[in-house]
Design an enzyme around this catalytic site. Structure first.
Site, mmCIF file in Angstrom:
data_model
loop_
_atom_site.group_PDB
_atom_site.id
_atom_site.type_symbol
_atom_site.label_atom_id
_atom_site.label_comp_id
_atom_site.label_asym_id
_atom_site.label_seq_id
_atom_site.Cartn_x
_atom_site.Cartn_y
_atom_site.Cartn_z
ATOM 1 N N GLU A 107 -2.051 -9.015 -1.197
ATOM 2 C CA GLU A 107 -3.615 -9.568 -0.700
ATOM 3 C C GLU A 107 -4.341 -9.291 -2.200
ATOM 4 O OE1 GLU A 107 -4.501 -7.793 3.467
ATOM 5 O OE2 GLU A 107 -3.431 -6.321 2.291
ATOM 6 N N GLY A 137 -0.555 -5.203 0.731
ATOM 7 C CA GLY A 137 -1.724 -5.061 -0.145
ATOM 8 C C GLY A 137 -1.278 -5.504 -1.615
ATOM 9 N N GLU A 158 2.900 -6.532 7.552
ATOM 10 C CA GLU A 158 2.195 -5.383 8.060
ATOM 11 C C GLU A 158 2.600 -5.064 9.396
ATOM 12 O OE1 GLU A 158 -0.208 -6.170 4.566
ATOM 13 O OE2 GLU A 158 0.915 -7.234 6.004
ATOM 14 N N ALA A 218 0.827 -1.025 0.175
ATOM 15 C CA ALA A 218 -0.065 -0.008 0.006
ATOM 16 C C ALA A 218 1.073 1.352 0.222
ATOM 17 C CB ALA A 218 -0.800 0.195 1.280
#
Length: 258
Positions: A115, A112, A135, A66
């Site tokens: 993901e 992300g 994370e 991200a």
């Protein structure tokens, strides 16, 4: 449609969506996520598109994570809204889409990025790819479906190990644990992804869509019922009659998606 952060190209039923922020290692900011939502909705609705390949620009990263700078002002309420939006508008949209999506992982797929790859139906990785969910090094946990999809793909024990240590793993290891389907040399990544997708596109489209729905329901209380409903529903299609007839007549079926 004009995009600022992604590239979309369709050729003979194959749509390739490329996250085009190479200088930022294709990090997912809010604008990129919004464009992915628009592009996938359009591809799923487009009768000229049979399936999608999702990849990142350049050789270094599929998506390195991200955009961390956008997280600095979040609080519990805004983080809830953001994560819910990403789940609904991007991750679940891809996973529950009626057309096959292949993630072509061309480098780092972290946070992300992993993901996003896990939301795809099939993952093909370049041999230099590295994947992980780091994370906890930021004091966070995965928020775009990582705890759920990783557990479903590799099992609880390995998911706990990867998420709690925050260690990235290489592509061969990812294949061994079932996180990616195949590993190929980097220069063969897109050709192999297209080869697999075109094989899927030679099958009955409505059956493929029903299979995706049923597999996504695996492990839920509705899983078997979803499978039975999808199986029975196929008998209302021309493609099922064509497929059975072609088998009995020892010829190649001609599917029309009807």
């Amino acid at each position: 449609m004009s995009y600022q952060n992604i590239l979309v190209e369709t050729n003979d039923r194959v749509c390739v969506i490329t996250i085009n922020r190479e200088a930022k290692l294709n990090a997912l900011n809010k604008d990129t996520l919004a464009e992915l939502h628009t592009a996938f909705e359009a591809a799923f609705a487009d009768a000229q598109v049979g399936g999608i390949i999702l990849t990142g620009a350049g050789k270094k990263a599929f998506v390195a994570g991200a955009d961390i700078s956008e997280l600095t002002e979040l609080n519990t309420y805004s983080a809830t809204a953001m994560a819910t939006g990403v789940h609904d508008d991007v991750m679940n949209l891809i996973e529950n889409g009626p057309k096959p999506v292949i993630a072509a992982i061309n480098g780092y797929a972290l946070g992300g990025g992993l993901e996003l790859a896990m939301a795809a139906h099939i993952r093909i990785a370049a041999d230099n790819a590295k994947v992980g969910l780091p994370e906890v090094t930021l004091g966070l946990i995965p928020g775009y479906g990582g705890t759920q999809r990783l557990t479903a793909l590799v099992g609880k024990g390995k998911a706990l190990e990867m998420i709690l240590t925050a260690d990235a793993i290489d592509a061969p290891t990812a294949q061994t644990i079932g996180l990616v389907n195949q590993v190929v040399p980097a220069d063969e990544l897109l050709p192999k992804s297209e080869e697999i997708l075109r094989k899927i596109l030679s099958r009955a489209p409505l059956a493929v869509a029903n299979a995706i729905t049923a597999i996504n329901a695996a492990g839920t209380t509705d899983g078997y019922a979803t499978e039975i409903s999808g199986f029975a529903g196929c008998f209302n299609t021309t493609d099922t009659r064509e497929g059975i007839a072609a088998f009995l007549e020892k010829r190649k079926p001609v599917f029309t998606g009807k």
